[in-house]
Design a protein around this motif. Structure first.
Motif, mmCIF file in Angstrom:
data_model
loop_
_atom_site.group_PDB
_atom_site.id
_atom_site.type_symbol
_atom_site.label_atom_id
_atom_site.label_comp_id
_atom_site.label_asym_id
_atom_site.label_seq_id
_atom_site.Cartn_x
_atom_site.Cartn_y
_atom_site.Cartn_z
ATOM 1 N N GLU A 203 0.846 -1.190 0.000
ATOM 2 C CA GLU A 203 0.000 0.000 0.000
ATOM 3 C C GLU A 203 0.884 1.243 0.000
ATOM 4 O O GLU A 203 1.948 1.276 0.624
ATOM 5 N N MET A 204 0.436 2.295 -0.687
ATOM 6 C CA MET A 204 1.188 3.545 -0.788
ATOM 7 C C MET A 204 0.453 4.626 -0.017
ATOM 8 O O MET A 204 -0.737 4.852 -0.231
ATOM 9 N N VAL A 205 1.183 5.305 0.878
ATOM 10 C CA VAL A 205 0.561 6.201 1.852
ATOM 11 C C VAL A 205 1.281 7.543 1.868
ATOM 12 O O VAL A 205 2.513 7.593 1.976
ATOM 13 N N THR A 206 0.544 8.644 1.783
ATOM 14 C CA THR A 206 1.129 9.966 2.012
ATOM 15 C C THR A 206 0.956 10.342 3.469
ATOM 16 O O THR A 206 -0.101 10.190 4.042
ATOM 17 N N ASN A 207 2.029 10.852 4.059
ATOM 18 C CA ASN A 207 1.971 11.273 5.459
ATOM 19 C C ASN A 207 2.930 12.449 5.673
ATOM 20 O O ASN A 207 4.075 12.260 5.997
ATOM 21 N N VAL A 208 2.410 13.663 5.428
ATOM 22 C CA VAL A 208 1.077 13.913 4.876
ATOM 23 C C VAL A 208 1.223 14.786 3.642
ATOM 24 O O VAL A 208 2.156 15.586 3.546
ATOM 25 N N LEU A 209 0.269 14.653 2.735
ATOM 26 C CA LEU A 209 0.182 15.539 1.588
ATOM 27 C C LEU A 209 -0.371 16.880 2.062
ATOM 28 O O LEU A 209 -1.406 16.921 2.729
ATOM 29 N N ILE A 210 0.332 17.978 1.734
ATOM 30 C CA ILE A 210 -0.122 19.301 2.169
ATOM 31 C C ILE A 210 -1.265 19.717 1.251
ATOM 32 O O ILE A 210 -1.088 20.380 0.235
ATOM 33 N N LEU A 211 -2.459 19.324 1.625
ATOM 34 C CA LEU A 211 -3.618 19.407 0.746
ATOM 35 C C LEU A 211 -3.971 20.826 0.304
ATOM 36 O O LEU A 211 -4.233 21.058 -0.886
ATOM 37 N N PRO A 212 -4.005 21.831 1.194
ATOM 38 C CA PRO A 212 -4.459 23.158 0.753
ATOM 39 C C PRO A 212 -3.571 23.791 -0.317
ATOM 40 O O PRO A 212 -3.992 24.747 -0.970
ATOM 41 N N GLN A 213 -2.354 23.291 -0.494
ATOM 42 C CA GLN A 213 -1.471 23.839 -1.518
ATOM 43 C C GLN A 213 -1.834 23.335 -2.916
ATOM 44 O O GLN A 213 -1.351 23.882 -3.904
ATOM 45 N N ARG A 214 -2.673 22.292 -2.995
ATOM 46 C CA ARG A 214 -2.981 21.673 -4.275
ATOM 47 C C ARG A 214 -4.286 22.178 -4.864
ATOM 48 O O ARG A 214 -5.221 22.530 -4.142
ATOM 49 N N GLN A 215 -4.355 22.152 -6.204
ATOM 50 C CA GLN A 215 -5.624 22.335 -6.892
ATOM 51 C C GLN A 215 -6.434 21.056 -6.685
ATOM 52 O O GLN A 215 -5.998 19.959 -7.042
ATOM 53 N N THR A 216 -7.607 21.176 -6.115
ATOM 54 C CA THR A 216 -8.351 20.004 -5.664
ATOM 55 C C THR A 216 -8.750 19.080 -6.805
ATOM 56 O O THR A 216 -8.588 17.858 -6.705
ATOM 57 N N ALA A 217 -9.284 19.633 -7.884
ATOM 58 C CA ALA A 217 -9.706 18.785 -8.992
ATOM 59 C C ALA A 217 -8.524 18.069 -9.632
ATOM 60 O O ALA A 217 -8.618 16.897 -10.018
ATOM 61 N N LEU A 218 -7.381 18.762 -9.738
ATOM 62 C CA LEU A 218 -6.192 18.132 -10.308
ATOM 63 C C LEU A 218 -5.705 16.999 -9.416
ATOM 64 O O LEU A 218 -5.367 15.911 -9.895
ATOM 65 N N LEU A 219 -5.673 17.218 -8.102
ATOM 66 C CA LEU A 219 -5.261 16.156 -7.188
ATOM 67 C C LEU A 219 -6.238 14.989 -7.243
ATOM 68 O O LEU A 219 -5.834 13.822 -7.190
ATOM 69 N N ALA A 220 -7.527 15.281 -7.343
ATOM 70 C CA ALA A 220 -8.521 14.210 -7.457
ATOM 71 C C ALA A 220 -8.218 13.333 -8.665
ATOM 72 O O ALA A 220 -8.300 12.107 -8.597
ATOM 73 N N LYS A 221 -7.864 13.969 -9.771
ATOM 74 C CA LYS A 221 -7.525 13.249 -10.994
ATOM 75 C C LYS A 221 -6.260 12.417 -10.804
ATOM 76 O O LYS A 221 -6.212 11.233 -11.173
#
Length: 312
Positions: free
Chosen positions: A104-122
């Motif tokens: 399993e591959m795990v981010t700990n942690v991805l700094i989410l607010p820095q990302r474009q949400t739709a792009l990260l979703a993709k």
């Protein structure tokens, strides 16, 4: 070689069934030595395949897009700067997915607010699809204002932005067409395609009260920053209480702890793992960085040493 193979198989068998006294069986993983693995794709492949061959259940990856120059006007002080290397999580996991089958591959942690949400979703959807649903997304808000400024994202309100992002990510992963209006996002009847066949788990990292509240209400798990101490115990109790108050089950809610190889020995590793086990950790990833290793083989050998210690 035959003898070494037998030892390797024995350790792998142990870690697959590794458990400590109590009701919860912890899954043992490894933290990618981000600043020590280098940039050779052959080394990355050897590490990922070596982790999987050891029977470890997950590989955990840190995230920072930019490092600040400590010689900038006004200076800079922090746990990392421009000279500390971080492999980008989504592209690295796409690579690891191609050379492994189970881990399993795990981010700990991805700094989410820095990302474009739709792009990260993709991006996350693609990793999940190509890995047969082996992605677990640990998210955080970060602390480095220099990084936020460089990525053209406001540092203020990052917590509220993260909360909206988590809700939007899940909608994008399941909705064929989405009409969404929030405080930070507007999607006018659109969505991503392809979408993952299973929900991508989202775990929250951090210890601030607002973060703990978000983790309890929206998370599939929690990623503590500290050790198996009274502070972690209190946070776990608060998480359980808030989930119950929200009508959410504690069953299935995970806890991703970490352990350090450097500076330890068999007795210390075992006691530390036992303390996390007693607190209810479901996962424990071991850091082998900072121990002076210069090769993939040394990092993997350290994992073997750790596994031998805690599985006896």
């Amino acid at each position: 070689m035959a003898h070494a193979s037998c030892i390797h198989e024995a350790i792998s068998a142990k870690v697959r069934g590794l458990h400590f006294p109590g009701d919860i069986q912890m899954q043992i993983g490894a933290v990618l030595p981000h600043n020590e693995i280098g940039t050779d794709p052959g080394a990355m492949k050897a590490y990922a395949q070596g982790v999987e061959a050891l029977g470890l259940t997950h590989v955990l990856l840190y995230d920072h897009v930019l490092g600040a120059d400590p010689n900038r006007p006004g200076g800079f002080s922090g746990p990392y700067d421009k000279d500390v290397a971080f492999h980008e999580p989504m592209t690295t996991f796409a690579f690891i997915a191609a050379v492994t089958e189970k881990v399993e591959m795990v981010t700990n942690v991805l700094i989410l607010p820095q990302r474009q949400t739709a792009l990260l979703a993709k991006q996350a959807a693609e990793v999940a699809i190509l890995s047969n649903n082996r992605l677990r997304l640990g998210v955080g808000t970060g602390w480095n204002e220099v990084e936020y400024e460089s990525l053209n994202v406001p540092f203020a309100a990052r917590g509220k932005r993260q909360e909206e992002q988590v809700q939007l990510l899940r909608l994008l992963w399941q909705e064929d067409s989405l009409d969404f209006s929030g405080d930070f996002h507007r999607i006018p009847l659109a969505s991503i395609n392809p979408r993952p066949s299973q929900p991508i788990p989202i775990w929250f990292g951090g210890a601030a009260p607002a973060l703990i509240d978000r983790a309890a209400r929206f998370g599939d798990g929690w990623m503590p920053l500290g050790g198996p101490n009274d502070a972690s115990k209190e946070i776990l109790a608060a998480l359980r209480q808030r989930r119950e108050a929200a009508g959410l089950s504690w069953e299935g809610f995970g806890v991703q702890a970490q352990a350090m190889y450097a500076g330890g020995n068999a007795e210390r590793w075992s006691k530390h793992a036992q303390r996390w086990q007693d607190l209810g950790a479901t996962h424990l990833a071991v850091r082998t960085d900072g121990a002076g290793f210069t090769s993939v083989d040394q990092h993997l050998q350290a994992m073997r040493d750790y596994l031998t210690a805690v599985s006896q």
